[in-house]
Enzyme design. Structure first.
Site, PDB file in Angstrom:
ATOM      1  CG  ASP A 150      72.032 -23.524 -52.639  1.00 11.00           C
ATOM      2  OD1 ASP A 150      71.162 -22.708 -53.004  1.00 11.00           O
ATOM      3  OD2 ASP A 150      72.000 -24.743 -52.917  1.00 11.00           O
ATOM      4  CB  THR A 185      62.535 -11.613 -66.387  1.00 15.45           C
ATOM      5  OG1 THR A 185      62.219 -11.739 -67.758  1.00 15.45           O
ATOM      6  CG2 THR A 185      61.704 -12.643 -65.636  1.00 15.45           C
ATOM      7  CG  ASP A 186      60.739  -8.714 -70.703  1.00 12.93           C
ATOM      8  OD1 ASP A 186      61.254  -9.817 -70.462  1.00 12.93           O
ATOM      9  OD2 ASP A 186      60.895  -8.109 -71.790  1.00 12.93           O
ATOM     10  CD  GLU A 187      61.953 -14.499 -70.534  1.00 12.11           C
ATOM     11  OE1 GLU A 187      61.552 -15.667 -70.460  1.00 12.11           O
ATOM     12  OE2 GLU A 187      63.100 -14.188 -70.917  1.00 12.11           O
ATOM     13  CE1 TYR A 205      64.451 -16.826 -65.255  1.00 13.45           C
ATOM     14  CE2 TYR A 205      63.394 -15.986 -67.244  1.00 13.45           C
ATOM     15  CZ  TYR A 205      64.209 -15.783 -66.147  1.00 13.45           C
ATOM     16  OH  TYR A 205      64.788 -14.553 -65.937  1.00 13.45           O
ATOM     17  CE  LYS A 207      63.609 -13.581 -61.834  1.00  9.32           C
ATOM     18  NZ  LYS A 207      64.760 -13.379 -60.904  1.00  9.32           N
ATOM     19  CG  HIS A 263      59.709 -19.565 -78.845  1.00  7.52           C
ATOM     20  ND1 HIS A 263      60.522 -19.787 -79.924  1.00  7.52           N
ATOM     21  CD2 HIS A 263      60.239 -18.500 -78.198  1.00  7.52           C
ATOM     22  CE1 HIS A 263      61.492 -18.909 -79.941  1.00  7.52           C
ATOM     23  NE2 HIS A 263      61.339 -18.103 -78.906  1.00  7.52           N
TER      24      HIS A 263
HETATM   25  P1  NAD Z   1      73.001 -15.869 -64.779  1.00  3.54           P
HETATM   26  O1  NAD Z   1      72.415 -17.220 -64.996  1.00  3.54           O
HETATM   27  O2  NAD Z   1      74.090 -15.394 -65.674  1.00  3.54           O
HETATM   28  O3  NAD Z   1      73.557 -15.747 -63.288  1.00  3.54           O
HETATM   29  C1  NAD Z   1      72.860 -16.239 -62.195  1.00  3.54           C
HETATM   30  C2  NAD Z   1      73.815 -16.278 -61.009  1.00  3.54           C
HETATM   31  O4  NAD Z   1      73.080 -16.778 -59.873  1.00  3.54           O
HETATM   32  C3  NAD Z   1      75.012 -17.205 -61.206  1.00  3.54           C
HETATM   33  O5  NAD Z   1      76.201 -16.587 -60.782  1.00  3.54           O
HETATM   34  C4  NAD Z   1      74.695 -18.412 -60.340  1.00  3.54           C
HETATM   35  O6  NAD Z   1      75.854 -19.072 -59.832  1.00  3.54           O
HETATM   36  C5  NAD Z   1      73.867 -17.769 -59.230  1.00  3.54           C
HETATM   37  N1  NAD Z   1      72.972 -18.745 -58.584  1.00  3.54           N
HETATM   38  C6  NAD Z   1      72.122 -19.605 -59.193  1.00  3.54           C
HETATM   39  N2  NAD Z   1      71.508 -20.368 -58.271  1.00  3.54           N
HETATM   40  C7  NAD Z   1      71.942 -19.945 -57.065  1.00  3.54           C
HETATM   41  C8  NAD Z   1      71.663 -20.339 -55.725  1.00  3.54           C
HETATM   42  N3  NAD Z   1      70.799 -21.334 -55.458  1.00  3.54           N
HETATM   43  N4  NAD Z   1      72.283 -19.699 -54.722  1.00  3.54           N
HETATM   44  C9  NAD Z   1      73.165 -18.696 -54.976  1.00  3.54           C
HETATM   45  N5  NAD Z   1      73.493 -18.304 -56.216  1.00  3.54           N
HETATM   46  C10 NAD Z   1      72.883 -18.923 -57.254  1.00  3.54           C
HETATM   47  O7  NAD Z   1      71.756 -14.880 -64.812  1.00  3.54           O
HETATM   48  P2  NAD Z   1      71.646 -13.382 -65.359  1.00  3.54           P
HETATM   49  O8  NAD Z   1      71.298 -13.435 -66.800  1.00  3.54           O
HETATM   50  O9  NAD Z   1      72.801 -12.607 -64.909  1.00  3.54           O
HETATM   51  O10 NAD Z   1      70.337 -12.910 -64.579  1.00  3.54           O
HETATM   52  C11 NAD Z   1      70.434 -12.327 -63.282  1.00  3.54           C
HETATM   53  C12 NAD Z   1      69.042 -11.957 -62.789  1.00  3.54           C
HETATM   54  O11 NAD Z   1      68.444 -11.050 -63.695  1.00  3.54           O
HETATM   55  C13 NAD Z   1      68.101 -13.155 -62.688  1.00  3.54           C
HETATM   56  O12 NAD Z   1      67.305 -12.987 -61.545  1.00  3.54           O
HETATM   57  C14 NAD Z   1      67.258 -13.052 -63.947  1.00  3.54           C
HETATM   58  O13 NAD Z   1      65.983 -13.610 -63.738  1.00  3.54           O
HETATM   59  C15 NAD Z   1      67.192 -11.558 -64.147  1.00  3.54           C
HETATM   60  N6  NAD Z   1      67.037 -11.101 -65.541  1.00  3.54           N
HETATM   61  C16 NAD Z   1      67.867 -11.548 -66.526  1.00  3.54           C
HETATM   62  C17 NAD Z   1      67.714 -11.053 -67.823  1.00  3.54           C
HETATM   63  C18 NAD Z   1      68.641 -11.480 -68.944  1.00  3.54           C
HETATM   64  O14 NAD Z   1      68.424 -11.081 -70.093  1.00  3.54           O
HETATM   65  N7  NAD Z   1      69.691 -12.233 -68.696  1.00  3.54           N
HETATM   66  C19 NAD Z   1      66.705 -10.115 -68.113  1.00  3.54           C
HETATM   67  C20 NAD Z   1      65.871  -9.681 -67.062  1.00  3.54           C
HETATM   68  C21 NAD Z   1      66.061 -10.179 -65.782  1.00  3.54           C
HETATM   69  P1  TYD Z   2      67.352 -16.587 -74.946  1.00  7.71           P
HETATM   70  O1  TYD Z   2      68.667 -15.930 -75.168  1.00  7.71           O
HETATM   71  O2  TYD Z   2      67.331 -17.999 -74.430  1.00  7.71           O
HETATM   72  O3  TYD Z   2      66.506 -15.617 -74.000  1.00  7.71           O
HETATM   73  P2  TYD Z   2      64.927 -15.679 -73.606  1.00  7.71           P
HETATM   74  O4  TYD Z   2      64.391 -17.030 -73.929  1.00  7.71           O
HETATM   75  O5  TYD Z   2      64.972 -15.426 -72.131  1.00  7.71           O
HETATM   76  O6  TYD Z   2      64.279 -14.573 -74.387  1.00  7.71           O
HETATM   77  O7  TYD Z   2      66.550 -16.564 -76.302  1.00  7.71           O
HETATM   78  C1  TYD Z   2      66.310 -15.357 -77.004  1.00  7.71           C
HETATM   79  C2  TYD Z   2      65.471 -15.693 -78.218  1.00  7.71           C
HETATM   80  O8  TYD Z   2      66.249 -16.497 -79.118  1.00  7.71           O
HETATM   81  C3  TYD Z   2      64.246 -16.539 -77.892  1.00  7.71           C
HETATM   82  O9  TYD Z   2      63.181 -16.155 -78.771  1.00  7.71           O
HETATM   83  C4  TYD Z   2      64.670 -17.959 -78.196  1.00  7.71           C
HETATM   84  C5  TYD Z   2      65.641 -17.779 -79.338  1.00  7.71           C
HETATM   85  N1  TYD Z   2      66.751 -18.754 -79.428  1.00  7.71           N
HETATM   86  C6  TYD Z   2      67.034 -19.389 -80.636  1.00  7.71           C
HETATM   87  O10 TYD Z   2      66.346 -19.172 -81.667  1.00  7.71           O
HETATM   88  N2  TYD Z   2      68.076 -20.257 -80.676  1.00  7.71           N
HETATM   89  C7  TYD Z   2      68.848 -20.531 -79.586  1.00  7.71           C
HETATM   90  O11 TYD Z   2      69.796 -21.350 -79.673  1.00  7.71           O
HETATM   91  C8  TYD Z   2      68.558 -19.866 -78.350  1.00  7.71           C
HETATM   92  C9  TYD Z   2      69.364 -20.123 -77.115  1.00  7.71           C
HETATM   93  C10 TYD Z   2      67.504 -18.977 -78.330  1.00  7.71           C
END
Ligand code: NAD
Ligand code: TYD
Length: 349
Positions: free
Chosen positions: A60, A130-132, A155, A159, A289
């Site tokens: 962790d 993230t771009d968020e 979230y 970040k 949102h």
């Molecule tokens: P995910 O939720 O699929 O995976 C996160 C991983 O981190 C998991 O394997 C989880 O077990 C591990 N984790 C969580 N808490 C932990 C802790 N305390 N110690 C060790 N491991 C831990 O996430 P993802 O979608 O693969 O995103 C990965 C990274 O990319 C994140 O930093 C996220 O902010 C960033 N990101 C994601 C997206 C997206 O669209 N999914 C876009 C831009 C950036």
């Molecule tokens: P999500 O996949 O949770 O990614 P993020 O919030 O990081 O962009 O959501 C993508 C978009 O879809 C977001 O505008 C929220 C919307 N959404 C729904 O409309 N229904 C759903 O069940 C979920 C999970 C997301």
């Protein structure tokens, strides 16, 4: 031989990054450190787990002393930090876990790296974000690397905070860092709480597809392997201290994306055209949102010669095929904790 730590490697994006690095860089030892939360699953890495240059550590990142010991033992040359709590809806329901993992966890990694990196030549701490963090756009404009941070959800605030700390360690302690901020990813191994895999799963099981608000929110979708390639380029050639935006140049309203997805699902499941679209159900909007995210990735395109390579409809079709062929994976990850959470959230709406 360089030893590279990848955190969060059992998650969605992390598993693609681990796979790419293990396969493409036999001269590196890749250490995947992951807590295996509900979102982390070692089944995501079955195909490479026996490779001689791969090792997994369950830990962790919030446990600062343990993380320091691991850094002392392995003396990592580079860190690619992806571990995070990543789902906006969960951060709205329970923000505290996001503060621990995303902020404290990042600081623990920075501190541990600082301790072992007396000489920073050839070292790199690469923080994935993230771009968020930039907040929400109106109907026009794009996020660039100089857009002011304006995070809106717990979230994105967590970040943003971690991004600031990474930059602060660079400015204050000369920590060699690089950061990238990416748009929404899609592809295989994504946990089925995010829009695309959740919808695929629901359509397959004839369950309703919950669309928040009017489905007018816009996201810029990038195929996960394109993100992994960008991470590879930035890790190897990015400028220390810099930020790179990564995006798909592929903006879609949620409702339009779901219509494309429903069409693909009808074809793949041999259902009559229009069947899946009937499952689309408008539900209560997400609190706070963000309306629109869209990325200007021209810096990365110009400086490091990266560009998104997968056309959205083709990437989505591949993604659907993968989920349909991996029902066991879906059952595995949707058992236990996650299902309880999903039911409690979904029943509220
Ligand atoms: P995910 O939720 O699929 O995976 C996160 C991983 O981190 C998991 O394997 C989880 O077990 C591990 N984790 C969580 N808490 C932990 C802790 N305390 N110690 C060790 N491991 C831990 O996430 P993802 O979608 O693969 O995103 C990965 C990274 O990319 C994140 O930093 C996220 O902010 C960033 N990101 C994601 C997206 C997206 O669209 N999914 C876009 C831009 C950036
Ligand atoms: P999500 O996949 O949770 O990614 P993020 O919030 O990081 O962009 O959501 C993508 C978009 O879809 C977001 O505008 C929220 C919307 N959404 C729904 O409309 N229904 C759903 O069940 C979920 C999970 C997301």
């Amino acid at each position: 031989m360089k030893t590279i730590l990848i955190t969060g490697g059992a998650g969605f994006i992390g598993s693609h990054v681990v796979r790419r690095f293990v396969k493409n860089y036999p001269q590196y030892k890749i250490v995947n450190l992951d807590k295996l939360t509900y979102a982390g699953n070692l089944a995501n890495l079955k195909d490479i787990e026996k490779e001689p240059n791969y090792e997994f550590i369950r830990a962790d990142i919030v446990a600062g002393e343990l993380i320091k010991k691991i850094f002392q033992k392995y003396r990592f040359d580079g860190v690619i930090h992806l571990a995070a709590e990543s789902h906006v809806d969960r951060s709205i329901a329970n923000p505290t876990e996001f503060i621990y993992t995303n902020i404290i966890g990042t600081v623990n990694l920075l501190n541990a790296a600082r301790e072992i990196w007396e000489h920073t030549e050839g070292k790199l701490f690469y923080h994935i974000s993230t771009d968020e963090v930039y907040g929400s756009l109106g109907s026009s404009g794009l996020f660039t690397e100089t857009t002011s941070y304006d995070p809106q959800s717990p979230y994105s605030a967590s970040k943003a905070s971690s991004d600031h700390l990474v930059r602060a360690y660079h400015n204050t302690y000369k920590m060699p860092v690089v950061i990238s901020n990416c748009s929404n990813n899609y592809g295989s191994f994504q946990f089925p709480e995010k829009l695309i895999p959740l919808s695929i799963n629901n359509i397959r099981n004839n369950k309703l597809i919950p669309v928040y608000g009017k489905g007018e929110n816009i996201r810029d979708w990038l195929y996960v392997e394109d993100h992994a390639e960008a991470i590879d380029k930035i890790f190897h050639s990015g400028k220390i201290g810099d930020t790179y935006n990564i995006g798909g140049n592929n903006e879609l309203k949620n409702i339009d994306l779901l219509k494309v997805l429903c069409r693909i699902m009808d074809q793949k499941l041999r259902r009559t055209a229009g069947t899946s679209e009937h499952l689309i159900t408008f539900v209560k909007d997400r609190a706070g949102h963000d309306l629109r995210y869209a990325i200007d990735s021209s810096k990365l395109q110009k400086e490091l010669k990266w560009k998104p390579s997968v056309v959205f409809e083709q990437g989505l079709e591949k993604t659907v095929e993968w989920y349909l062929a991996n029902e066991e994976w879906m059952k595995n990850v949707t058992s236990g904790e996650y299902l309880k959470y999903y039911d409690s959230q979904y029943n509220k709406r």
